[in-house]
Design an enzyme around this catalytic site. Structure first.
Site, PDB file in Angstrom:
ATOM      1  N   HIS A 111     -73.616 -59.826  43.859  1.00  0.00           N
ATOM      2  CA  HIS A 111     -74.653 -59.030  44.508  1.00  0.00           C
ATOM      3  C   HIS A 111     -75.992 -59.748  44.490  1.00  0.00           C
ATOM      4  O   HIS A 111     -76.238 -60.643  43.681  1.00  0.00           O
ATOM      5  CB  HIS A 111     -74.785 -57.650  43.849  1.00  0.00           C
ATOM      6  CG  HIS A 111     -75.232 -57.704  42.424  1.00  0.00           C
ATOM      7  ND1 HIS A 111     -76.546 -57.803  42.058  1.00  0.00           N
ATOM      8  CD2 HIS A 111     -74.522 -57.688  41.276  1.00  0.00           C
ATOM      9  CE1 HIS A 111     -76.643 -57.821  40.748  1.00  0.00           C
ATOM     10  NE2 HIS A 111     -75.413 -57.761  40.246  1.00  0.00           N
ATOM     11  N   CYS A 112     -76.839 -59.342  45.405  1.00  0.00           N
ATOM     12  CA  CYS A 112     -78.223 -59.781  45.471  1.00  0.00           C
ATOM     13  C   CYS A 112     -79.018 -58.607  46.029  1.00  0.00           C
ATOM     14  O   CYS A 112     -78.487 -57.502  46.153  1.00  0.00           O
ATOM     15  CB  CYS A 112     -78.369 -61.038  46.329  1.00  0.00           C
ATOM     16  SG  CYS A 112     -77.936 -60.795  48.067  1.00  0.00           S
ATOM     17  N   LYS A 113     -80.234 -58.807  46.386  1.00  0.00           N
ATOM     18  CA  LYS A 113     -81.064 -57.695  46.847  1.00  0.00           C
ATOM     19  C   LYS A 113     -80.568 -57.104  48.168  1.00  0.00           C
ATOM     20  O   LYS A 113     -80.421 -55.900  48.303  1.00  0.00           O
ATOM     21  CB  LYS A 113     -82.521 -58.135  46.977  1.00  0.00           C
ATOM     22  CG  LYS A 113     -83.459 -57.016  47.376  1.00  0.00           C
ATOM     23  CD  LYS A 113     -84.898 -57.465  47.390  1.00  0.00           C
ATOM     24  CE  LYS A 113     -85.818 -56.310  47.766  1.00  0.00           C
ATOM     25  NZ  LYS A 113     -87.220 -56.725  47.777  1.00  0.00           N
TER      26      LYS A 113
END
Length: 65
Positions: free
Chosen positions: A22-24
């Site tokens: 995941h990331c933003k």
């Protein structure tokens, strides 16, 4: 772990368990998944829409930035 460090730290990740990256917003995690797959990881996916989408769709109590 930051995307820029991923290639150098692959040995820290389990190959026998599913990985959700995941990331933003979801873009960098797609890049990370591609790198992981090229490196032999098989059970790896990107969290669609990133942490912001998770906060909006799943956990509205989660702070966003």
């Amino acid at each position: 772990m930051p995307l820029g460090q991923l290639a150098d730290r692959l040995d820290e990740l389990p190959r026998d368990k599913p990985l959700i990256v995941h990331c933003k917003l979801g873009g960098r995690s797609v890049t990370a998944v591609e790198l992981l797959q090229r490196s032999g990881f098989e059970n790896v996916v990107s969290l669609d829409g990133g942490i912001l989408a998770w906060a909006q769709r799943i956990d509205s109590s989660m702070p966003t930035y």
